[in-house]
Design an enzyme around this catalytic site. Structure first.
Site, short mmCIF file in Angstrom:
data_model
loop_
_atom_site.label_atom_id
_atom_site.label_comp_id
_atom_site.label_asym_id
_atom_site.label_seq_id
_atom_site.Cartn_x
_atom_site.Cartn_y
_atom_site.Cartn_z
N SER A 58 0.69 -1.19 -0.04
CA SER A 58 -0.03 0.27 -0.08
C SER A 58 0.75 1.25 0.15
O SER A 58 0.35 2.14 -0.23
CB SER A 58 -1.03 -0.12 1.21
N ASP A 348 -2.82 8.35 8.27
CA ASP A 348 -3.52 7.39 8.79
C ASP A 348 -2.65 6.48 9.92
O ASP A 348 -1.66 6.93 10.17
CB ASP A 348 -4.25 6.52 8.02
N HIS A 351 0.37 4.99 7.24
CA HIS A 351 0.90 5.31 6.02
C HIS A 351 1.35 7.11 6.20
O HIS A 351 0.19 7.88 6.63
CB HIS A 351 -0.13 5.26 4.74
#
Length: 373
Positions: A58, A348, A351
């Site tokens: 991600s 978040d 990340h």
């Protein structure tokens, strides 16, 4: 040229879409090499880089999971609030992610699109794409838990890419683009955090050093497979200081909210072992036209965390969208973010923000400039 009748019906529409793609690619092929292969705005001595290709999780997934049944997706607000047009593209940040920044700073193009994008254009193929999938890892069990595309499936997408481009521009040009491209792979974080520490299965099989050895072996096998598929320059990015992610700080339970030491220890161990393996590969393949580079993200991100004021940050231990393991991906869909993401290192629970990524990528390019040319 297809007649209007040929485009009627579902099958006809599909045929026309293929014809239009072929026509557009033919135009690209007829352009001068500088227009057909390179992005605009070449600078900094990187003219020989034809394309950027990204494999990973991600951190570098720009939207390949958008149509996948998985919790690891980000194609909804508040993700993308600072992306051009304020669009949630599937990037796990408030704006750009490292693939975009690398492609732009190396002069290839402004954004690195997902290979599975609905609107992928011919020149996107020739200048590079990302195959990364949020939730993926070097351990195949990791992507099973998150229903992400495994590292092996990402290689299958690259194989599909090669066939698609070769069918349109020819084998020789496809090979030339790949041989002059830079490939990056960044995985391992999900293996350590979401697999080994969160799910007990691997811990019943391995102690931590043994599991790290397994991950490193898998990463090297991945890298060599990529090399065998034509990649000549491969940057293997280490894992960040995982214990300093807001979610892992909370899981660590430190009253002073310090970085969780065991996860950071795992990160350092993985990075140390993979960097030695990359050195070994370079020694063995020296003279064969292949170059392998270990790229440190651990200490570059840790520098921001330990010296936030120097880089213009105010918040180190909290994420702009929350700080728990449920403060990311589908769990924060349409939630409100903090008022000023520029104050935060983390967007978040896992990340970083675009601002943090931008600083780290500048460091990575500066440190590895001689290897990237």
């Amino acid at each position: 040229m297809a007649s209007p009748l040929a485009c009627m019906g579902r099958d006809g529409y599909a045929r026309c879409q293929v014809l239009l793609l072929l026509l557009a690619l033919a135009v690209v092929v007829l352009l001068p090499p500088s227009s057909a292969v390179h992005g605009s705005g070449r600078s900094g001595g990187y003219e020989d880089i034809s394309a950027i290709f990204m494999f990973g999780d991600s951190i570098v997934d720009p939207g390949n999971n958008n149509h996948r049944l998985t919790e690891a997706k980000a194609n909804f607000p508040p993700y993308g609030q600072d992306f051009p047009g304020r669009v949630a593209t599937g990037r796990f940040s408030n704006g750009l992610v490292p693939g975009d920044l690398l492609a732009s700073k190396l002069g290839v193009k402004e954004l690195l699109p997902p290979y599975l994008a609905d609107d992928l254009q011919p020149n996107d193929l020739l200048t590079g794409v990302a195959f990364a999938s949020g939730g993926s890892g070097y351990d195949p069990l990791t992507s099973t838990f998150s229903t992400a595309r495994s590292s092996a499936e990402q290689l299958e997408l690259f194989h599909d890419y090669k066939e698609k481009v070769a069918a349109i521009v020819g084998e020789e040009k496809m090979t030339r683009v790949i041989s002059k491209a830079i490939f990056f792979t960044i995985m391992g974080a999900n293996d350590i955090v979401n697999n080994y520490f969160a799910v007990p299965l691997r811990r019943h099989e391995y102690d931590l050093p043994s599991y790290i050895d397994f991950l490193v072996s898998s990463a090297i096998n991945f890298t060599m497979t990529l090399n065998n598929m034509g990649a000549k320059k491969i940057g293997v990015v280490g894992v960040p200081p995982l214990g300093c992610c807001p979610s892992q700080i909370i899981l660590g339970g430190s009253p002073s909210r310090e970085c969780e030491p065991l996860r950071n220890q795992a990160s350092v161990l993985f990075n140390s072992k993979i960097s030695k393996e990359i050195d070994r590969l370079n020694a063995e393949w020296n003279g064969y036209g292949s170059k392998f580079v270990y790229i440190d993200i651990y200490y570059n991100l840790l520098d921001l965390i330990q010296n936030p004021v120097f880089y213009g940050f105010k918040e180190v231990k909290e994420g702009c969208c929350g700080s728990t393991v449920l403060s990311a991906a589908v769990f924060i869909a349409y939630h409100n973010a903090c008022p000023n993401a520029l104050d935060y290192i983390f967007w978040d629970g896992f990340h970083p923000t675009e601002k943090a990524y931008n600083i780290v990528v500048d460091k990575l390019i500066q440190q590895n400039r001689k290897y990237l040319l």
